[in-house]
Design an enzyme around this catalytic site. Structure first.
Site, short mmCIF file in Angstrom:
data_model
loop_
_atom_site.label_atom_id
_atom_site.label_comp_id
_atom_site.label_asym_id
_atom_site.label_seq_id
_atom_site.Cartn_x
_atom_site.Cartn_y
_atom_site.Cartn_z
N GLU A 81 1.02 -1.27 -0.07
CA GLU A 81 0.04 0.00 -0.13
C GLU A 81 1.03 1.17 -0.09
OE1 GLU A 81 -3.55 0.68 2.67
OE2 GLU A 81 -2.34 2.30 3.31
N ALA A 127 -19.81 2.49 3.36
CA ALA A 127 -18.98 1.57 2.30
C ALA A 127 -20.18 0.89 1.35
CB ALA A 127 -17.86 0.75 2.91
N HIS A 142 -13.97 -2.34 14.64
CA HIS A 142 -14.09 -0.82 14.11
C HIS A 142 -14.51 0.14 15.28
CE1 HIS A 142 -15.71 2.85 12.05
NE2 HIS A 142 -14.71 2.69 11.29
P1 FAD Z 1 -18.12 1.16 6.83
O1 FAD Z 1 -18.14 -0.39 6.31
O2 FAD Z 1 -19.27 2.24 5.93
O3 FAD Z 1 -18.36 1.12 8.24
C1 FAD Z 1 -18.40 2.28 9.36
C2 FAD Z 1 -19.15 1.79 10.56
O4 FAD Z 1 -20.68 1.66 10.27
C3 FAD Z 1 -18.85 0.75 11.31
O5 FAD Z 1 -18.68 0.84 12.56
C4 FAD Z 1 -19.83 -0.42 10.64
O6 FAD Z 1 -20.05 -1.57 11.50
C5 FAD Z 1 -21.15 0.54 10.46
N1 FAD Z 1 -21.82 0.02 9.31
C6 FAD Z 1 -21.71 0.07 8.02
N2 FAD Z 1 -22.84 -0.66 7.42
C7 FAD Z 1 -23.74 -0.65 8.38
C8 FAD Z 1 -24.86 -1.41 8.16
N3 FAD Z 1 -25.62 -1.55 7.09
N4 FAD Z 1 -25.79 -1.68 9.32
C9 FAD Z 1 -25.01 -1.19 10.42
N5 FAD Z 1 -23.94 -0.65 10.52
C10 FAD Z 1 -23.27 -0.46 9.69
N6 FAD Z 1 -9.80 5.94 4.78
C11 FAD Z 1 -9.46 6.66 3.87
O7 FAD Z 1 -9.80 7.82 4.24
N7 FAD Z 1 -8.81 6.50 2.89
C12 FAD Z 1 -7.98 5.32 2.66
O8 FAD Z 1 -7.71 5.15 1.41
C13 FAD Z 1 -8.33 4.43 3.45
N8 FAD Z 1 -7.94 3.22 3.21
C14 FAD Z 1 -8.38 1.99 4.03
C15 FAD Z 1 -7.87 0.89 3.74
C16 FAD Z 1 -7.96 -0.27 4.65
C17 FAD Z 1 -7.37 -1.62 4.17
C18 FAD Z 1 -8.60 -0.12 5.75
C19 FAD Z 1 -8.93 -0.99 6.76
C20 FAD Z 1 -9.05 1.33 6.05
C21 FAD Z 1 -8.84 2.27 5.32
N9 FAD Z 1 -9.45 3.59 5.63
C22 FAD Z 1 -8.88 4.61 4.61
C23 FAD Z 1 -10.08 3.87 7.10
C24 FAD Z 1 -11.68 3.71 6.85
O9 FAD Z 1 -12.30 4.56 5.84
C25 FAD Z 1 -12.04 3.88 8.12
O10 FAD Z 1 -11.80 3.09 9.00
C26 FAD Z 1 -13.49 4.17 7.96
O11 FAD Z 1 -13.89 4.48 9.81
C27 FAD Z 1 -14.37 2.94 8.17
O12 FAD Z 1 -14.56 2.58 6.67
P2 FAD Z 1 -15.23 1.47 6.28
O13 FAD Z 1 -15.33 1.24 5.04
O14 FAD Z 1 -15.09 0.18 7.05
O15 FAD Z 1 -16.68 1.87 6.45
#
Ligand code: FAD
Length: 299
Positions: A33, A140, A164
């Site tokens: 990465e 996401a 998370h």
């Molecule tokens: P989501 O999947 O949307 O989850 C966020 C929260 O909402 C979680 O607590 C989840 O449990 C809850 N949630 C989601 N959907 C639901 C649902 N349907 N029902 C109930 N609860 C729900 N950040 C950046 O800004 N740029 C990057 O390039 C970046 N790269 C990353 C790469 C990796 C490998 C990882 C692990 C993280 C990265 N992040 C990055 C950080 C990430 O954006 C944050 O950790 C963010 O807080 C969570 O993203 P997510 O995609 O998991 O969100």
């Protein structure tokens, strides 16, 4: 795992294809990465280190994207250049985004030859606490659906072995992973963490929730202990108490030896525990990432 890593002759079609091709000969994937550089010096250093990392033949690389699109142009430029050389995953976030803006970036990625998108929510920057609320995409899962609806690109998602920070439980995280799979995601990549048990636990919970996504562990080499401990604190990753004590009692050189010994053991244990490969957070450096890749028989 075989001692000699075969050079796969052609670029994989997807991250899952890379995992399958490695697995078919008892091997694991190696990937790196990168993040978009902030200035010209950082940019020169990124490309120097990237060239060195290409020499160990990663299966794929990924490039982060700032939540809110703060580094949009730099991120896309780095993705464009890497995608010419190697299978590239473009990260994409929801924070502050519109559906039409996200569609444009998805199209840009497709035209640049990007193979996969890591669909993330992102976090609101400290100085704009309502940025996520103000944007059109909120989770996401919505971004996974958008990418799948707009393109033929493979989609990956984030996973959190240490839960998370906003999630009530690991089980909840596993259920969210399952929803992401149903929305069209094909693989997951983890946040940084330091415990094999945590990896096994999220994997077991994901399977119990009906998920079959391969979960690729994200590994951060502990070469600069002070920096890694700061990042661990920011992401909420627990540093094992014994490791923390040893790092804190060591000078800089000793801390590097202790940290890298730990990283190598951890990375090898993850592979032995069944992880499909390692995604190494390079922080845009090459030395420690190559040490880990070689120390695990992946280079
Ligand atoms: P989501 O999947 O949307 O989850 C966020 C929260 O909402 C979680 O607590 C989840 O449990 C809850 N949630 C989601 N959907 C639901 C649902 N349907 N029902 C109930 N609860 C729900 N950040 C950046 O800004 N740029 C990057 O390039 C970046 N790269 C990353 C790469 C990796 C490998 C990882 C692990 C993280 C990265 N992040 C990055 C950080 C990430 O954006 C944050 O950790 C963010 O807080 C969570 O993203 P997510 O995609 O998991 O969100």
């Amino acid at each position: 795992m075989s001692a000699i890593r075969e050079d796969l002759s052609s670029t994989p079609k997807s991250v899952v294809d890379a995992i399958d091709r490695r697995a078919s000969t008892g091997q694991k994937t190696l990937s790196f990465e990168f993040f978009p550089p902030k200035d010209q010096d950082a940019e020169a250093s990124l490309w120097r280190n990237y060239s060195k990392l290409l020499e160990v033949a990663p299966d794929f690389v990924s490039v982060t994207y700032g939540a809110g699109g703060s580094n949009r142009e730099t991120s896309l430029a780095v993705v464009d250049r890497m995608a010419r050389d190697v299978f590239t995953i473009g990260h994409l976030t929801c924070v502050g985004s519109t559906f039409s803006g996200s569609r444009e970036i998805i199209k840009h990625f497709e035209q640049a030859g990007v193979g996969s998108i890591l669909a993330l929510r992102g976090d609101s920057p400290r100085d704009q606490p309502d940025a996520l609320e103000k944007g059109e995409l909120k989770t996401a899962i919505e971004l996974v659906e958008l990418v799948r609806g707009e393109s033929s690109l493979e989609v990956g998602v984030a996973a959190f072995p240490e839960k998370h920070p906003e999630s009530p439980s690991l089980q909840h995280d596993a259920q969210v992973l399952s929803l992401k799979q149903n929305a069209g995601a094909s693989y997951a990549m983890t946040q940084l963490f330091f415990s094999v048990d945590a990896y096994l636990e999220i994997q077991a919970k994901a399977i119990a929730a009906g998920t079959t996504l391969p979960i690729i562990p994200g590994v951060m080499p502990i070469s600069n202990a002070a920096k890694v401990l700061r990042m661990a604190e920011m992401s909420g990753a627990a540093v094992p108490a014994d490791l923390l004590r040893r790092l804190q009692n060591a000078d800089e050189d000793e801390a590097r030896v202790i940290g890298m010994d730990y990283t190598l053991q951890f990375a090898n244990d993850l592979l032995a525990a069944g992880a499909p490969g390692l995604h190494i957070f390079t922080l845009n450096f090459s030395k420690a990432a190559i040490e880990v890749a070689k120390g695990c028989g992946l280079a």
